[in-house]
Design an enzyme around this catalytic site. Sequence first.
Site, PDB file in Angstrom:
ATOM      1  N   LYS A   1     -26.814  -3.296  11.557  1.00 42.13           N
ATOM      2  CA  LYS A   1     -26.226  -3.900  10.362  1.00 42.13           C
ATOM      3  C   LYS A   1     -26.127  -5.392  10.435  1.00 42.13           C
ATOM      4  O   LYS A   1     -26.355  -5.968  11.515  1.00 42.13           O
ATOM      5  CB  LYS A   1     -24.920  -3.453  10.370  1.00 42.13           C
ATOM      6  CG  LYS A   1     -24.722  -1.746  10.116  1.00 42.13           C
ATOM      7  CD  LYS A   1     -23.312  -1.282   9.611  1.00 42.13           C
ATOM      8  CE  LYS A   1     -23.419   0.267   9.421  1.00 42.13           C
ATOM      9  NZ  LYS A   1     -22.118   0.698   9.051  1.00 42.13           N
TER      10      LYS A   1
ATOM     11  N   TYR B   1     -25.766   4.251   0.493  1.00 45.48           N
ATOM     12  CA  TYR B   1     -24.378   4.971   0.829  1.00 45.48           C
ATOM     13  C   TYR B   1     -23.843   5.609  -0.549  1.00 45.48           C
ATOM     14  O   TYR B   1     -22.659   5.846  -0.712  1.00 45.48           O
ATOM     15  CB  TYR B   1     -23.357   3.934   1.253  1.00 45.48           C
ATOM     16  CG  TYR B   1     -23.697   3.462   2.443  1.00 45.48           C
ATOM     17  CD1 TYR B   1     -23.371   4.220   3.507  1.00 45.48           C
ATOM     18  CD2 TYR B   1     -23.804   2.002   2.754  1.00 45.48           C
ATOM     19  CE1 TYR B   1     -23.542   3.854   4.897  1.00 45.48           C
ATOM     20  CE2 TYR B   1     -24.067   1.718   4.195  1.00 45.48           C
ATOM     21  CZ  TYR B   1     -23.844   2.385   5.147  1.00 45.48           C
ATOM     22  OH  TYR B   1     -23.986   2.084   6.442  1.00 45.48           O
TER      23      TYR B   1
ATOM     24  N   ASN C   1     -19.368  -2.490  11.665  1.00 45.99           N
ATOM     25  CA  ASN C   1     -19.407  -1.815  13.108  1.00 45.99           C
ATOM     26  C   ASN C   1     -20.738  -1.503  13.566  1.00 45.99           C
ATOM     27  O   ASN C   1     -20.892  -0.707  14.131  1.00 45.99           O
ATOM     28  CB  ASN C   1     -18.719  -0.386  12.504  1.00 45.99           C
ATOM     29  CG  ASN C   1     -19.510   0.465  11.682  1.00 45.99           C
ATOM     30  OD1 ASN C   1     -20.459  -0.065  11.101  1.00 45.99           O
ATOM     31  ND2 ASN C   1     -19.167   1.715  11.516  1.00 45.99           N
TER      32      ASN C   1
ATOM     33  N   HIS D   1     -25.547   2.067  12.257  1.00 46.05           N
ATOM     34  CA  HIS D   1     -25.442   3.002  11.635  1.00 46.05           C
ATOM     35  C   HIS D   1     -26.198   4.352  11.991  1.00 46.05           C
ATOM     36  O   HIS D   1     -27.415   3.919  12.923  1.00 46.05           O
ATOM     37  CB  HIS D   1     -25.861   3.020  10.041  1.00 46.05           C
ATOM     38  CG  HIS D   1     -25.745   4.285   9.027  1.00 46.05           C
ATOM     39  ND1 HIS D   1     -24.804   4.981   8.628  1.00 46.05           N
ATOM     40  CD2 HIS D   1     -27.016   5.170   8.935  1.00 46.05           C
ATOM     41  CE1 HIS D   1     -25.267   5.976   8.191  1.00 46.05           C
ATOM     42  NE2 HIS D   1     -26.618   6.120   8.302  1.00 46.05           N
TER      43      HIS D   1
ATOM     44  N   GLU E   1     -32.169   9.636   4.368  1.00 48.10           N
ATOM     45  CA  GLU E   1     -32.143   7.938   4.940  1.00 48.10           C
ATOM     46  C   GLU E   1     -33.363   7.509   5.399  1.00 48.10           C
ATOM     47  O   GLU E   1     -33.774   6.648   5.152  1.00 48.10           O
ATOM     48  CB  GLU E   1     -30.992   8.113   5.988  1.00 48.10           C
ATOM     49  CG  GLU E   1     -29.603   8.448   5.430  1.00 48.10           C
ATOM     50  CD  GLU E   1     -28.366   8.055   6.505  1.00 48.10           C
ATOM     51  OE1 GLU E   1     -27.313   8.222   6.014  1.00 48.10           O
ATOM     52  OE2 GLU E   1     -28.935   7.966   7.639  1.00 48.10           O
TER      53      GLU E   1
HETATM   54  P1  CMP Z   1     -21.311   4.407   8.705  1.00 45.79           P
HETATM   55  O1  CMP Z   1     -21.623   5.094   9.875  1.00 45.79           O
HETATM   56  O2  CMP Z   1     -22.557   3.190   8.491  1.00 45.79           O
HETATM   57  O3  CMP Z   1     -21.065   4.922   7.491  1.00 45.79           O
HETATM   58  C1  CMP Z   1     -20.537   4.719   6.293  1.00 45.79           C
HETATM   59  C2  CMP Z   1     -19.933   3.244   6.543  1.00 45.79           C
HETATM   60  O4  CMP Z   1     -18.647   2.590   5.676  1.00 45.79           O
HETATM   61  C3  CMP Z   1     -19.050   2.991   8.008  1.00 45.79           C
HETATM   62  O5  CMP Z   1     -20.377   2.931   8.892  1.00 45.79           O
HETATM   63  C4  CMP Z   1     -18.420   1.843   7.948  1.00 45.79           C
HETATM   64  O6  CMP Z   1     -19.054   0.488   7.991  1.00 45.79           O
HETATM   65  C5  CMP Z   1     -17.908   1.595   6.423  1.00 45.79           C
HETATM   66  N1  CMP Z   1     -16.281   1.966   6.212  1.00 45.79           N
HETATM   67  C6  CMP Z   1     -15.440   1.179   6.027  1.00 45.79           C
HETATM   68  N2  CMP Z   1     -14.346   1.744   6.016  1.00 45.79           N
HETATM   69  C7  CMP Z   1     -14.240   2.977   6.480  1.00 45.79           C
HETATM   70  C8  CMP Z   1     -13.669   4.103   6.383  1.00 45.79           C
HETATM   71  N3  CMP Z   1     -12.125   3.975   6.405  1.00 45.79           N
HETATM   72  N4  CMP Z   1     -13.927   5.292   6.830  1.00 45.79           N
HETATM   73  C9  CMP Z   1     -15.278   5.315   7.238  1.00 45.79           C
HETATM   74  N5  CMP Z   1     -16.356   4.387   7.009  1.00 45.79           N
HETATM   75  C10 CMP Z   1     -15.717   3.162   6.530  1.00 45.79           C
END
Ligand code: CMP
Length: 141
Positions: free
Chosen positions: A9, A49, A112, A115, A126
């Site tokens: 990311k 998303y 984070n 992904h 995806e």
């Molecule tokens: P990812 O695994 O890419 O899937 C959805 C993304 O939404 C997650 O990682 C985070 O980057 C973002 N995100 C932000 N807040 C939340 C939350 N409360 N729960 C889950 N995903 C979140």
Amino acid sequence: MERTLAIIKPDAVSKGVAGEILSQYEKAGFKILAMKMLHLSKKQAGGFYAVHQGRPFYESLCAFMSSGPCIALVLEAGDAIQKNRKLMGATDPAKAEPGTLRKKYATSIERNAVHGSDAPETARFEIGYFFNGLEPVDNQG
Ligand code: CMP
């Protein structure tokens, strides 16, 4: 063998840890079948998303994912989807196991670092979102 879609990311790319993360996919036993760097528009991030549309974090997530370049990858391994989820650790880095990518590189539950697809149907969608059918290089021996 199974395929999964991974994204390094924008937070990880801008921190300069993309190379380290790539190396950890390889060390964990994944084959990199395809890879591209791209700067998503907010609309493109929103399409990726779409399953989260309507959730409180959706708008902010789309803004973050379009804030800078990311790197999309097709990774292959036995049980690749679960294997990558284990390597990444929990979505929230505060809950991620030591040694996982998110524990090492994530800043927050949103920023984070990586992904990974969460199921075979999601992986198919995806991978198709980022790569055409000819792009994954599957003749690597
Ligand atoms: P990812 O695994 O890419 O899937 C959805 C993304 O939404 C997650 O990682 C985070 O980057 C973002 N995100 C932000 N807040 C939340 C939350 N409360 N729960 C889950 N995903 C979140």
